[in-house]
Design a protein around this motif. Structure first.
Motif, mmCIF file in Angstrom:
data_model
loop_
_atom_site.group_PDB
_atom_site.id
_atom_site.type_symbol
_atom_site.label_atom_id
_atom_site.label_comp_id
_atom_site.label_asym_id
_atom_site.label_seq_id
_atom_site.Cartn_x
_atom_site.Cartn_y
_atom_site.Cartn_z
ATOM 1 N N THR A 62 0.860 -1.191 0.000
ATOM 2 C CA THR A 62 0.000 0.000 0.000
ATOM 3 C C THR A 62 0.893 1.236 0.000
ATOM 4 N N THR A 63 0.535 2.237 -0.836
ATOM 5 C CA THR A 63 1.285 3.496 -0.864
ATOM 6 C C THR A 63 0.457 4.576 -0.172
ATOM 7 N N LEU A 64 1.017 5.197 0.856
ATOM 8 C CA LEU A 64 0.319 6.243 1.588
ATOM 9 C C LEU A 64 0.331 7.555 0.813
ATOM 10 N N GLU A 65 -0.448 8.526 1.286
ATOM 11 C CA GLU A 65 -0.590 9.802 0.597
ATOM 12 C C GLU A 65 0.729 10.561 0.474
ATOM 13 N N ASN A 66 1.639 10.360 1.421
ATOM 14 C CA ASN A 66 2.920 11.078 1.366
ATOM 15 C C ASN A 66 3.985 10.348 0.546
ATOM 16 N N GLY A 67 3.627 9.220 -0.072
ATOM 17 C CA GLY A 67 4.559 8.481 -0.933
ATOM 18 C C GLY A 67 5.229 7.293 -0.271
ATOM 19 N N LEU A 68 5.100 7.159 1.050
ATOM 20 C CA LEU A 68 5.717 6.032 1.748
ATOM 21 C C LEU A 68 4.982 4.733 1.421
ATOM 22 N N LYS A 69 5.746 3.678 1.120
ATOM 23 C CA LYS A 69 5.153 2.371 0.792
ATOM 24 C C LYS A 69 5.117 1.496 2.047
ATOM 25 N N VAL A 70 4.024 0.771 2.205
ATOM 26 C CA VAL A 70 3.868 -0.185 3.304
ATOM 27 C C VAL A 70 3.737 -1.571 2.684
ATOM 28 N N ALA A 71 4.637 -2.469 3.027
ATOM 29 C CA ALA A 71 4.640 -3.824 2.457
ATOM 30 C C ALA A 71 4.639 -4.845 3.581
ATOM 31 N N SER A 72 3.826 -5.886 3.428
ATOM 32 C CA SER A 72 3.769 -6.905 4.484
ATOM 33 C C SER A 72 3.677 -8.301 3.890
ATOM 34 N N PRO A 240 9.752 10.490 2.754
ATOM 35 C CA PRO A 240 8.813 9.358 2.730
ATOM 36 C C PRO A 240 8.761 8.617 1.397
ATOM 37 N N GLU A 241 8.915 9.331 0.273
ATOM 38 C CA GLU A 241 8.864 8.653 -1.025
ATOM 39 C C GLU A 241 10.093 7.783 -1.274
ATOM 40 N N ARG A 242 11.122 7.897 -0.418
ATOM 41 C CA ARG A 242 12.326 7.075 -0.527
ATOM 42 C C ARG A 242 12.365 6.005 0.562
ATOM 43 N N MET A 243 11.207 5.737 1.195
ATOM 44 C CA MET A 243 11.151 4.782 2.306
ATOM 45 C C MET A 243 10.122 3.691 2.071
ATOM 46 N N VAL A 244 10.357 2.544 2.713
ATOM 47 C CA VAL A 244 9.406 1.433 2.742
ATOM 48 C C VAL A 244 9.293 0.955 4.186
ATOM 49 N N VAL A 436 15.149 -12.619 7.272
ATOM 50 C CA VAL A 436 15.571 -12.658 5.869
ATOM 51 C C VAL A 436 14.395 -12.329 4.953
ATOM 52 N N ILE A 437 13.201 -12.853 5.278
ATOM 53 C CA ILE A 437 12.006 -12.520 4.491
ATOM 54 C C ILE A 437 11.758 -11.013 4.560
ATOM 55 N N PHE A 438 11.900 -10.444 5.764
ATOM 56 C CA PHE A 438 11.706 -9.000 5.939
ATOM 57 C C PHE A 438 12.645 -8.214 5.022
ATOM 58 N N GLU A 439 13.930 -8.570 5.022
ATOM 59 C CA GLU A 439 14.887 -7.843 4.197
ATOM 60 C C GLU A 439 14.582 -8.021 2.711
ATOM 61 N N ASP A 440 14.181 -9.220 2.317
ATOM 62 C CA ASP A 440 13.844 -9.489 0.920
ATOM 63 C C ASP A 440 12.640 -8.655 0.478
ATOM 64 N N VAL A 441 11.603 -8.637 1.308
ATOM 65 C CA VAL A 441 10.403 -7.846 0.996
ATOM 66 C C VAL A 441 10.769 -6.370 0.889
ATOM 67 N N GLY A 442 11.483 -5.855 1.888
ATOM 68 C CA GLY A 442 11.819 -4.438 1.915
ATOM 69 C C GLY A 442 12.680 -4.003 0.756
ATOM 70 N N ARG A 443 13.719 -4.765 0.459
ATOM 71 C CA ARG A 443 14.639 -4.382 -0.617
ATOM 72 C C ARG A 443 13.973 -4.443 -1.980
ATOM 73 N N GLN A 444 13.181 -5.503 -2.230
ATOM 74 C CA GLN A 444 12.523 -5.606 -3.538
ATOM 75 C C GLN A 444 11.508 -4.496 -3.749
ATOM 76 N N VAL A 445 10.702 -4.207 -2.731
ATOM 77 C CA VAL A 445 9.683 -3.155 -2.860
ATOM 78 C C VAL A 445 10.348 -1.787 -2.974
ATOM 79 N N LEU A 446 11.450 -1.573 -2.258
ATOM 80 C CA LEU A 446 12.149 -0.296 -2.327
ATOM 81 C C LEU A 446 12.722 -0.038 -3.720
ATOM 82 N N SER A 447 13.234 -1.092 -4.368
ATOM 83 C CA SER A 447 13.905 -0.908 -5.658
ATOM 84 C C SER A 447 12.970 -1.052 -6.861
ATOM 85 N N THR A 448 11.934 -1.887 -6.741
ATOM 86 C CA THR A 448 11.074 -2.144 -7.914
ATOM 87 C C THR A 448 9.608 -1.805 -7.673
ATOM 88 N N GLY A 449 9.197 -1.583 -6.425
ATOM 89 C CA GLY A 449 7.789 -1.306 -6.134
ATOM 90 C C GLY A 449 6.932 -2.553 -6.045
#
Length: 517
Positions: A62-72, A240-244, A436-449
């Motif tokens: 989910t992408t919030l109004e300020n550009g920050l992405k939330v991934a779970s 915020p647009e550079r964060m996950v 490790v799953i956390f880092e994988d989720v965060g890095r992939q979403v940060l770089s590719t969305g």
């Protein structure tokens, strides 16, 4: 007579129901004779989790109004791992003194607007069985907390405070300077030279730009970094647009709700810049050599000292992790494998990889030969690290250059399948771990969305052919080599000779003739 009749009845029970019917409890009673396939009497019927046909391992974003992405990513258990990943690292420090990311890593989870000290933060996390950590790399900074699921609201609030509201007190910055100096001293003294060689090979491959900038703070910059410099950097990159905000082991709706509460309308302590001054430079691969003459004879003293060794790392440009060729390069790296000459284990430990079979098994005097693959959003580097006695450096370099050339030959069907199976096995085993799953989720979403799931990656690995390996190797061998050398370098061939060997058909170094030795 009664005793005889009792024994007869017991024997008939043993014959009919088995020996379990005859065993007795310590209180004198007998075990109940119930089959393992029969439900126990008086026990409620179990309720099992049902599958509705949809993929439960899907990552929700989910992408919030300020550009920050939330991934779970949901994962059953009473603990979760939640953290903030920022698109910020040493590669973004071209306009600043190098070492800011190193300082921020050491300053993480210190005093904030809500917490007076690091001890207060740790005590708050202890109430939820939690721990915290911060790690920086060349392109990412990661703040993470593992704690009970019940403490999610507290954890997200704490993360927001630690990342966006740090006090950066003078005494904390001074303590960080001491910690950085100690780490730099330790880096040059430790027996394992791999972190130092990795720093040197990046400096050689990307001279003076992006991922070639130093990851560790140079000694000359330790006193130059202060609160003003840190705030100036944070104002531009901690946006915020550079964060996950990534989480594993929690419901997505809960994470989004906490993110809205603590990360949506929060103003950072350094203020907001309407027009951030970002460094969007693309990595420029240059190739080159970085040498460090160093006495390695006293690195590890004691009853069984490590012999004096010279360490060489040779690398060539591969590709970014966003390209399709990333998977063939990962398979190639696994096929090369390698390790130390005293590694123990069977095929699963890489004993049938090329650097074991062709190098360590044939040349007893080589202490190490290991392949590494570093990949970033705009470039990559595949390199081989080798170590041997200083007198045999020239021969060692030629062995490594020949291995690079032989990568371009046809890969055997069995070794290719073994490398692909080993890569899939390593991927799936690593993804058993929640952090490790956390880092994988965060890095992939940060770089590719988005996030590629493990079964998608396994399918891509399975589809790699021998032709793909040959194609990416041919492309890689066209680039200039990057060379890092550490130790006694008297016998080290010149950079031009190493480049000539990697351009030849057999990988041999040009012959040199000396009148006197």
């Amino acid at each position: 007579m009664a005793t005889h009749m009792s024994r007869c009845r017991t024997w008939s029970r043993v014959q009919r129901f088995g020996i379990a019917a005859y065993r007795k409890y310590s209180c004198g009673g007998r075990y109940p004779n119930i089959s393992l396939s029969t439900p126990l009497p008086g026990i409620p019927k179990p309720v099992f989790a049902s599958v509705d046909g949809q993929e439960k391992s899907e990552t929700k974003i989910t992408t919030l109004e300020n550009g920050l992405k939330v991934a779970s990513q949901n994962k059953f258990g009473q603990f979760c791992t939640v953290g903030l990943l920022v698109n910020s690292g040493s590669r973004h420090e071209a306009k600043y003194p190098s070492g800011i990311a190193h300082f921020l890593e050491k300053l993480a989870f210190s005093s904030t607007a809500q917490y007076g000290s690091k001890d207060e933060i740790l005590l708050t996390l202890e109430k939820h069985g939690g721990i915290c950590d911060c790690q920086t790399s060349r392109d990412t900074t990661m703040y993470a907390v593992s704690a009970e699921v019940k403490g999610l609201d507290t954890v997200v609030g704490l993360l927001s405070d630690a990342v966006l509201q740090p006090r950066l007190l003078d005494e904390e910055i001074e303590m960080t300077r001491m910690a950085v100096r100690f780490e730099l001293e330790d880096l040059n003294m430790r027996p394992d030279p791999e972190p130092l060689l990795t720093e040197m090979i990046h400096a050689a491959a990307y001279r003076g730009n992006t991922v070639g900038l130093p990851r560790f703070c140079p000694a000359d910059n330790v006193d130059k970094i202060d609160k003003h410099v840190l705030h100036n950097y944070l104002r531009n990159y901690y946006r915020p647009e550079r964060m996950v905000l990534a989480g594993v082991g929690i419901e997505h709706e809960q994470l989004v709700e906490s993110a809205r509460k603590y990360l949506l309308d929060v103003k950072p302590v350094w203020g907001m810049s309407s027009a951030p001054n970002l460094d969007l430079s693309v990595a420029q691969y240059t190739g080159g050599i970085v040498k460090m003459e160093k006495d390695m004879s006293d690195v590890s003293l004691g009853p069984t000292p490590i012999p004096e060794l010279t360490h060489i790392m040779i690398g060539l440009e591969s590709c970014s992790f966003l390209e399709d060729d990333f998977i063939p390069f990962a398979v190639l790296n696994m096929m090369m494998g390698g390790g130390g000459s005293f590694s123990a284990g069977g095929p699963g430990k890489g004993m049938f990889t090329r650097l074991y079979l062709n190098v360590l098994n044939r040349h007893h005097w080589m202490y190490n030969a290991t392949s590494y693959h570093h990949s970033y959003e705009d470039s990559g580097l595949l390199c081989i690290h080798a170590s041997a006695d200083p007198r045999q450096v020239r021969e060692m370099v030629e062995i490594i250059t020949r291995e690079f050339i032989q990568m371009g030959g046809s890969a055997g069907e069995m070794e290719l399948e073994r490398a692909k199976t080993q890569l899939k096995s390593m991927l799936m085993m690593n993804l058993e771990s929640r952090p490790v799953i956390f880092e994988d989720v965060g890095r992939q979403v940060l770089s590719t969305g988005k996030r590629k799931l493990p079964h998608e990656l396994c399918h891509l690995i399975s589809s790699v052919s021998a032709g793909d390996i040959k194609r990416v190797t041919t492309k890689m061998l066209r680039s200039k080599p990057a060379v890092a050398a550490l130790g006694d370098l008297t016998e080290l061939p010149s950079y031009e000779h190493i480049q000539a060997a990697l351009s030849s058909k057999d990988g041999r170094l040009p012959r040199t003739y000396r009148l006197f030795r």
